[in-house]
Structures are given as structure tokens and as C-alpha cells.
Design an enzyme around this catalytic site. Sequence first.
Site, PDB file in Angstrom:
ATOM      1  N   LYS A 101      -0.798  16.379 -26.289  1.00 18.16           N
ATOM      2  CA  LYS A 101      -2.213  16.553 -25.945  1.00 18.16           C
ATOM      3  C   LYS A 101      -3.021  16.699 -27.229  1.00 18.16           C
ATOM      4  CE  LYS A 101      -5.445  19.406 -25.352  1.00 18.16           C
ATOM      5  NZ  LYS A 101      -6.618  18.577 -25.668  1.00 18.16           N
ATOM      6  N   GLU A 128       1.030  26.831 -35.472  1.00 14.43           N
ATOM      7  CA  GLU A 128       0.378  26.658 -36.785  1.00 14.43           C
ATOM      8  C   GLU A 128      -1.082  26.983 -36.585  1.00 14.43           C
ATOM      9  OE1 GLU A 128       1.765  26.023 -39.573  1.00 14.43           O
ATOM     10  OE2 GLU A 128       3.753  25.396 -38.916  1.00 14.43           O
ATOM     11  N   CYS A 184      -6.918  23.316 -42.652  1.00 17.98           N
ATOM     12  CA  CYS A 184      -6.391  24.668 -42.403  1.00 17.98           C
ATOM     13  C   CYS A 184      -6.056  25.378 -43.695  1.00 17.98           C
ATOM     14  CB  CYS A 184      -5.172  24.592 -41.495  1.00 17.98           C
ATOM     15  SG  CYS A 184      -3.910  23.479 -42.110  1.00 17.98           S
ATOM     16  N   GLU A 243     -12.219  32.461 -40.937  1.00 15.28           N
ATOM     17  CA  GLU A 243     -12.225  31.060 -41.340  1.00 15.28           C
ATOM     18  C   GLU A 243     -13.513  30.407 -40.823  1.00 15.28           C
ATOM     19  OE1 GLU A 243      -9.377  28.970 -38.930  1.00 15.28           O
ATOM     20  OE2 GLU A 243      -8.819  27.663 -40.581  1.00 15.28           O
TER      21      GLU A 243
HETATM   22  P1  NDP Z   1      -8.496  24.801 -31.106  1.00 16.83           P
HETATM   23  O1  NDP Z   1      -7.589  25.965 -31.052  1.00 16.83           O
HETATM   24  O2  NDP Z   1      -9.827  24.924 -30.518  1.00 16.83           O
HETATM   25  O3  NDP Z   1      -7.825  23.539 -30.414  1.00 16.83           O
HETATM   26  C1  NDP Z   1      -6.571  23.039 -30.781  1.00 16.83           C
HETATM   27  C2  NDP Z   1      -5.987  22.267 -29.622  1.00 16.83           C
HETATM   28  O4  NDP Z   1      -5.756  23.163 -28.543  1.00 16.83           O
HETATM   29  C3  NDP Z   1      -6.924  21.184 -29.078  1.00 16.83           C
HETATM   30  O5  NDP Z   1      -6.149  20.093 -28.621  1.00 16.83           O
HETATM   31  C4  NDP Z   1      -7.572  21.886 -27.899  1.00 16.83           C
HETATM   32  O6  NDP Z   1      -8.043  20.981 -26.946  1.00 16.83           O
HETATM   33  C5  NDP Z   1      -6.395  22.682 -27.381  1.00 16.83           C
HETATM   34  N1  NDP Z   1      -6.748  23.812 -26.544  1.00 16.83           N
HETATM   35  C6  NDP Z   1      -7.893  24.527 -26.527  1.00 16.83           C
HETATM   36  N2  NDP Z   1      -7.813  25.521 -25.603  1.00 16.83           N
HETATM   37  C7  NDP Z   1      -6.589  25.424 -25.020  1.00 16.83           C
HETATM   38  C8  NDP Z   1      -5.905  26.149 -24.013  1.00 16.83           C
HETATM   39  N3  NDP Z   1      -6.450  27.182 -23.404  1.00 16.83           N
HETATM   40  N4  NDP Z   1      -4.667  25.766 -23.675  1.00 16.83           N
HETATM   41  C9  NDP Z   1      -4.065  24.739 -24.284  1.00 16.83           C
HETATM   42  N5  NDP Z   1      -4.658  23.993 -25.260  1.00 16.83           N
HETATM   43  C10 NDP Z   1      -5.905  24.342 -25.635  1.00 16.83           C
HETATM   44  O7  NDP Z   1      -8.538  24.411 -32.637  1.00 16.83           O
HETATM   45  P2  NDP Z   1      -9.384  23.257 -33.289  1.00 16.83           P
HETATM   46  O8  NDP Z   1      -9.076  21.955 -32.652  1.00 16.83           O
HETATM   47  O9  NDP Z   1     -10.780  23.718 -33.336  1.00 16.83           O
HETATM   48  O10 NDP Z   1      -8.742  23.184 -34.745  1.00 16.83           O
HETATM   49  C11 NDP Z   1      -9.153  24.006 -35.760  1.00 16.83           C
HETATM   50  C12 NDP Z   1      -8.161  25.122 -35.988  1.00 16.83           C
HETATM   51  O11 NDP Z   1      -6.854  24.583 -36.213  1.00 16.83           O
HETATM   52  C13 NDP Z   1      -8.483  25.909 -37.227  1.00 16.83           C
HETATM   53  O12 NDP Z   1      -8.350  27.284 -36.981  1.00 16.83           O
HETATM   54  C14 NDP Z   1      -7.415  25.464 -38.218  1.00 16.83           C
HETATM   55  O13 NDP Z   1      -7.132  26.405 -39.207  1.00 16.83           O
HETATM   56  C15 NDP Z   1      -6.247  25.207 -37.343  1.00 16.83           C
HETATM   57  N6  NDP Z   1      -5.319  24.292 -37.989  1.00 16.83           N
HETATM   58  C16 NDP Z   1      -4.154  24.813 -38.487  1.00 16.83           C
HETATM   59  C17 NDP Z   1      -3.276  23.997 -39.186  1.00 16.83           C
HETATM   60  C18 NDP Z   1      -1.998  24.547 -39.739  1.00 16.83           C
HETATM   61  O14 NDP Z   1      -1.181  23.769 -40.217  1.00 16.83           O
HETATM   62  N7  NDP Z   1      -1.771  25.847 -39.694  1.00 16.83           N
HETATM   63  C19 NDP Z   1      -3.574  22.580 -39.399  1.00 16.83           C
HETATM   64  C20 NDP Z   1      -4.824  22.146 -38.827  1.00 16.83           C
HETATM   65  C21 NDP Z   1      -5.669  22.987 -38.150  1.00 16.83           C
HETATM   66  P3  NDP Z   1      -9.566  20.446 -26.950  1.00 16.83           P
HETATM   67  O15 NDP Z   1      -9.996  20.303 -28.365  1.00 16.83           O
HETATM   68  O16 NDP Z   1      -9.452  19.157 -26.234  1.00 16.83           O
HETATM   69  O17 NDP Z   1     -10.349  21.444 -26.198  1.00 16.83           O
END
Ligand code: NDP
Length: 491
Positions: free
Chosen positions: A174, A249, A283, A384
Site C-alpha cells: 500500500k 521506520e 527522513c 520533525e
Molecule cells: P504517514 O505516516 O502519514 O503515512 C505513511 C503511510 O501510512 C502512507 O501510505 C499512509 O497512507 C499510510 N497510513 C496512514 N494512516 C494509516 C493507518 N491508520 N493505517 C495504515 N496505514 C496508514 O507518513 P507520510 O507519508 O507523511 O511520510 C512522512 C513520514 O515518514 C515522516 O515522518 C518521515 O520521517 C517518515 N519516513 C521515515 C523513513 C525512515 O526510513 N525511517 C523514510 C521515509 C519517511 P496515505 O498517505 O495514503 O494516507
Amino acid sequence: MVATLFIDGTWRAASDGAAHEVRSPHDQSLVATVSQATQADVLDAIGAARASFDSGIFTSWSFKARSELVSKIADLLERDTDVIARKESDDTGKRFIEAQYDVADVVSTFRHFAALGAKEHGRSVDVGIAHVSSRIVHEPLGVASLIGPWNYPLLQIAWKVAPALVAGCSFIVKPSELTPQSAIALMKIIEEAGTPKGVANLILGPGSVVGTSLISDPRVDLVSFTGGLTTGQTIIRAAAETVKKLALELGGKNPHIIFADADIDAAIDNAVTAAFLHSGQVCSAGTRLIVERSIHDRVVNEIVRRAAKISLGGPDDEMAETGPLISQAHLNNVSAYVQRGIAEGATLLVGGKRSDKPEHAKGWYYLPTVLDNCQGKMYCVQEESFGPVMTVEVFDSEAEAIAIGNDTVFGLSGGVWSGDAAKAARVASALRHGTIWVNDFGPYRPAAEWGGYKQSGIGRELGEHGLGEYLEIKHIWTNNAPSRSGWFKDQ
Ligand code: NDP
């Protein structure tokens, strides 16, 4: 009707026909229309993954055979680099050339796991009894939900899909609803490479809607997630009910420490890249600058001069150095974050607002921003922004630099610059973050583990551990000369 869900080896529209428009962060133009899954579609995808896993259709393949499949996928991805990079830059707004680099990293990821899978797995254990053979074997963990973010959409999914395939798991991918196109392209390649039906499934739609079953359904054994801390916490709570394995992550607020004895020119240049690459939507972005007091003015003045000159633009702007934020909602969050920092006492030195250039009027462009005079307890220091916002703090001693660098709930990455190798090594060792760069910031390789200390996550991706997340470990004890145990009296 668009049919971009991939379930049980078939491309389908959503069961209610719903679709979602993907718009460019650069100018809000329509770049794609994709299916938006219903709850019934999600349950179908989980059912298909479960059935394929339990049937043994893929788990019966040897590690070598699965590695060959993953190697073939790498070849096909390489073949389609430009097509996929175009989709990725359309969705994310990042420059086409950056998206090409990302696809090259995706190919390297698949090649790394293919090579890892081709090695010997398991081992014998000497239990000290001649007639007992003891074997540790690695088995596929089961059905995995693989959930990715929007900043490096294909790369973050690749870090999960490649090891899941090598391990022999079945899974449901997803991607973020904001950036679905590269995941669709990857699924087409996985299909073309000859992956058995039902092993790889794709669900599209907002996480808050389609995510619930992916993280709670009892038929799912593992949730591998990359995204924000709050979503990660939701996943931990949901997974508790059925004790799912988790690989998380999460976010980072990454310290970047510069000592006065560093190569200052190189440190400044890397500090600018660390904070403003991909407009801070990284990230591991080095957005928390921690600089020795004696060089503060020199370093910060130069960073501000450089930040003011960074050229913003869309996917095909050859003069652009970085692009827009992903969405209006994200731009609003970054803007509020900066305003809150200023209200708490930080000094705005550059940026702090949306770009007012006419060519950026329809896009989510936010200027590279530097906040000086920051203190450890400020929101902008602890949280962040995931945008182009650097905060600056000063230190007077090595111990203070370490203390500031560790004063965070996160622990993803950090950097230290010093001409004194012993000092740099001491600081690198004392910082509690999953990756530390010394006299550098940012590079990674698929062969090296990636992941967070503290609230930046659970587990590791890449390296060898990145495969281990998708494997169960079984001990098989075989007694080749069976005898009575003799423990209880046999009256
Ligand atoms: P989100 O947590 O908002 O979303 C991540 C994914 O989770 C998306 O596919 C989102 O779907 C999905 N999602 C959201 N809510 C739910 C839920 N309740 N149940 C299951 N899936 C859900 O993060 P962002 O996309 O905004 O990404 C940014 C974040 O990711 C930052 O905090 C960043 O630091 C972190 N990150 C960490 C990395 C690492 O290696 N540690 C690498 C890259 C990013 P949808 O968007 O479709 O709503």
C-alpha cells in the site's frame, strides 16, 4: 473505469468503481487517475495473499529460485527506469533526474537482496550429543502488509518488497494515496517476471480507510511500515491484538554537529544539502544544526547566503535544485511549524514563507528556511517538520554537543564534522542514532543496515537484517538414536 488494484494476479477496478485523482505538487495538474479500494477489496487482497502463502506455491521455491526472480525484477526495473522515473516525478513533484537516481537505487536494492538470498541460509548447532543433529532453518514469515510513504515512494516500498520476495512471503503493498504510480509500475514488473498468482497484491487508497485491515487483520503476520511516528503508534496498538511482527521506520530529527576544527567549507556545503535536499522531505534530513559557538557566525551566515540562492522548480526545470512540498496540507503544516518556532523565540534568518514567484503560484513551494537561536525544548527543535527548515543551536564542549545531539525521542541518523579523528569517533559512538556520518552526511548503501534507535523505529531495513525481518527462525532437533526419556517413574 481504471483498474489499478492488483489482487490475486488480476488487475481490477475498485469493487464500487471509485477512483482517485493524483495531482502534481508542482502545478496541481492531473497526472493520473487510479482506483480507490473498498474494504471488500482490501479483504480480498489479504485473502489472496493468505491463500497463496498457505498453498506453498511460493514458499516451496528455493532461496536460489526466489533470488533469481528478484534479480529478473531488477533487470526489468532497470529497463523501465525512465518510464518509472517519470511517474515518480509526476507524483512527487521532484526533478526527473532525482527520480532517475531513485530508480537506480531501487535496482541496487533488488540486486542486493537477490545476492543475499543466493547465499547459504541456516546453520548447524553443535549440541554436544553425537546422535543428535540440530539445525537452524530460515522460513518465510507469512503474509506481510507493506505500507510506504510519499517522499521516496518506490524506494521505500522496494526496501520491503525485495526482501519479502527473497524470503518467500506473500504480501499486500500500500503506497501513499498521494504517490501511487510507481507502485503500480513495480507490480506490473513483478507480474511480468513470473511471480506466482496471489503472492504480490496492490491496494490503493487513503491509509486511514484502507489501512485499518492491513494492520489488524488476523491473517496478516507482519506489518512493515515506513512513515510518521503517529501512524507508527497506531500500527503498534492495532498489531497488539494478534501479536503481529512489526518492522517500523519512523521519523527523525537528525543532529548535524560541526566542530570548529572541521573542514568548514565542506561541512557548510554538506549542511545545506542535508537540510534542503528534496526540500527537507527526507527522513534522515540533517535539519538540526549544532555548531560550535566560535564558528557559529561564519557557518550560519554562509548557510543563509546559500539557502537564499537555492533554485526551486518542477520536474522538468533544468535550473531547479529542489522541488515543491507534496501537498497543500503539508505546506500548511510546515508554515505553522516555522511560525511556532518564531513565537517560541527562534530568529528567522531566511525563508519562512511560500515562494512568491509567479511560476510557483499553483504549486506547494516553500522557501529554504533557517531558524537561529534555537533551544532544546522548542517544538521546532524536538519535532520533525519534514520540510526545508533548519534549526540552529550552539555548543561549547564535546560533552555538550553529544548531549544536544541525543536530546530527542528520535534516533534515526546524525552527522559529526571534525578534523580530530579520535574526537569524531568518540562523538559517533556516543550518539544514539541508527546511522552516523563522520565528515559526511547522507549516503547509504543497500548492503548496510538502515533503521532507528528509540522512537525512530523497530527493526532494520537493508543489509542482512533487512532480510531477517521477513524470516522466521526454526530450530529442528533430530534424535537419530531415540530412547526413553526416563524422567518420570514408570510404575
Ligand atoms: P504517514 O505516516 O502519514 O503515512 C505513511 C503511510 O501510512 C502512507 O501510505 C499512509 O497512507 C499510510 N497510513 C496512514 N494512516 C494509516 C493507518 N491508520 N493505517 C495504515 N496505514 C496508514 O507518513 P507520510 O507519508 O507523511 O511520510 C512522512 C513520514 O515518514 C515522516 O515522518 C518521515 O520521517 C517518515 N519516513 C521515515 C523513513 C525512515 O526510513 N525511517 C523514510 C521515509 C519517511 P496515505 O498517505 O495514503 O494516507
